[in-house]
Design an enzyme around this catalytic site. Sequence first.
Site, mmCIF file in Angstrom:
data_model
loop_
_atom_site.group_PDB
_atom_site.id
_atom_site.type_symbol
_atom_site.label_atom_id
_atom_site.label_comp_id
_atom_site.label_asym_id
_atom_site.label_seq_id
_atom_site.Cartn_x
_atom_site.Cartn_y
_atom_site.Cartn_z
ATOM 1 N N HIS A 198 84.953 0.013 67.650
ATOM 2 C CA HIS A 198 85.308 1.435 67.699
ATOM 3 C C HIS A 198 86.282 1.685 68.847
ATOM 4 O O HIS A 198 86.199 1.016 69.896
ATOM 5 C CB HIS A 198 84.048 2.282 67.886
ATOM 6 C CG HIS A 198 84.249 3.728 67.603
ATOM 7 N ND1 HIS A 198 84.707 4.616 68.559
ATOM 8 C CD2 HIS A 198 84.073 4.447 66.467
ATOM 9 C CE1 HIS A 198 84.792 5.813 68.020
ATOM 10 N NE2 HIS A 198 84.418 5.746 66.757
ATOM 11 N N PHE A 221 88.970 11.925 63.808
ATOM 12 C CA PHE A 221 89.758 11.616 65.000
ATOM 13 C C PHE A 221 90.805 12.670 65.345
ATOM 14 O O PHE A 221 91.420 12.598 66.411
ATOM 15 C CB PHE A 221 90.428 10.227 64.901
ATOM 16 C CG PHE A 221 89.448 9.103 64.786
ATOM 17 C CD1 PHE A 221 88.729 8.677 65.889
ATOM 18 C CD2 PHE A 221 89.224 8.470 63.574
ATOM 19 C CE1 PHE A 221 87.810 7.638 65.798
ATOM 20 C CE2 PHE A 221 88.313 7.426 63.461
ATOM 21 C CZ PHE A 221 87.602 7.003 64.574
ATOM 22 N N ASP A 270 80.993 11.158 62.906
ATOM 23 C CA ASP A 270 80.749 12.585 62.708
ATOM 24 C C ASP A 270 81.777 13.357 63.531
ATOM 25 O O ASP A 270 82.491 12.763 64.340
ATOM 26 C CB ASP A 270 79.305 12.979 63.042
ATOM 27 C CG ASP A 270 78.938 12.819 64.501
ATOM 28 O OD1 ASP A 270 79.649 12.101 65.232
ATOM 29 O OD2 ASP A 270 77.926 13.398 64.927
ATOM 30 N N TYR A 318 83.921 15.649 66.211
ATOM 31 C CA TYR A 318 83.834 15.877 67.647
ATOM 32 C C TYR A 318 82.872 17.030 67.892
ATOM 33 O O TYR A 318 82.923 18.053 67.205
ATOM 34 C CB TYR A 318 85.199 16.247 68.218
ATOM 35 C CG TYR A 318 86.233 15.145 68.153
ATOM 36 C CD1 TYR A 318 86.005 13.904 68.735
ATOM 37 C CD2 TYR A 318 87.467 15.361 67.537
ATOM 38 C CE1 TYR A 318 86.977 12.904 68.696
ATOM 39 C CE2 TYR A 318 88.433 14.369 67.497
ATOM 40 C CZ TYR A 318 88.179 13.138 68.076
ATOM 41 O OH TYR A 318 89.134 12.157 68.045
#
Length: 223
Positions: free
Chosen positions: A187, A77, A64, A66
């Site tokens: 991740h 990202f 989701d 930031y």
Amino acid sequence: MPKITNDWLTAIGDEFTKPYYLELRKWLINEYRTQRIYPAADDIFNAFHFTPLSRVKVVLLGQDPYHNDHQAIGASFAVPRDQSVLPPSLVNIYKELHDDLGCTIPKHGYLKKWADQGVLLLNTVLTVRAHQANSHRGMGWEQFTDAAIRAVNALDRPVVFLLWGNPAQSKQVLLNNPRHLVLKARHPSPPSASSGFFGCRHFSKTNAFLQEHGVEPIDWQID
């Protein structure tokens, strides 16, 4: 709420008229009216605006947006060019890029150069409350972004899917096209990057696959 205006509309435009989306839209209007929500409403669909379906070569799947101030821009990202402090996950992505391809670590995190080359910077959930990670999970976005993933999966040309972390890897069940390459790793966030993200070499593997299939590789260097 804004909508998509390019060729994605042909592929997934029906989603905008389905009951789940109409409920999501109604709920989001209230969320934006009463809460601080990221990204800005006009930026929700930037991943689709930046990278039309006809140009997708790579899907970089995030979770989701930031949730801290001045970071989310509607592309997984990525942060605004003028954001001087980069999120830790993006810092680790740049470290892996340096180790994998020798890319110079940039001072900003505006990843539109990737998107312009065909990297779909897609989150599975497209909005979030400020400072409340995953706060819009389960409200309907997953059904919408699953439709987008299925649209890419259906393409009759090779695409690379980068699935980092368990939430992204849960989408592998949607990917059954043998033309595509699915790469999985931990991740890039600090708690997990050292136990399976660093050293994955996904950037060089992506380019090798694209070149093997006659597709222009991605210039991963952010200037």
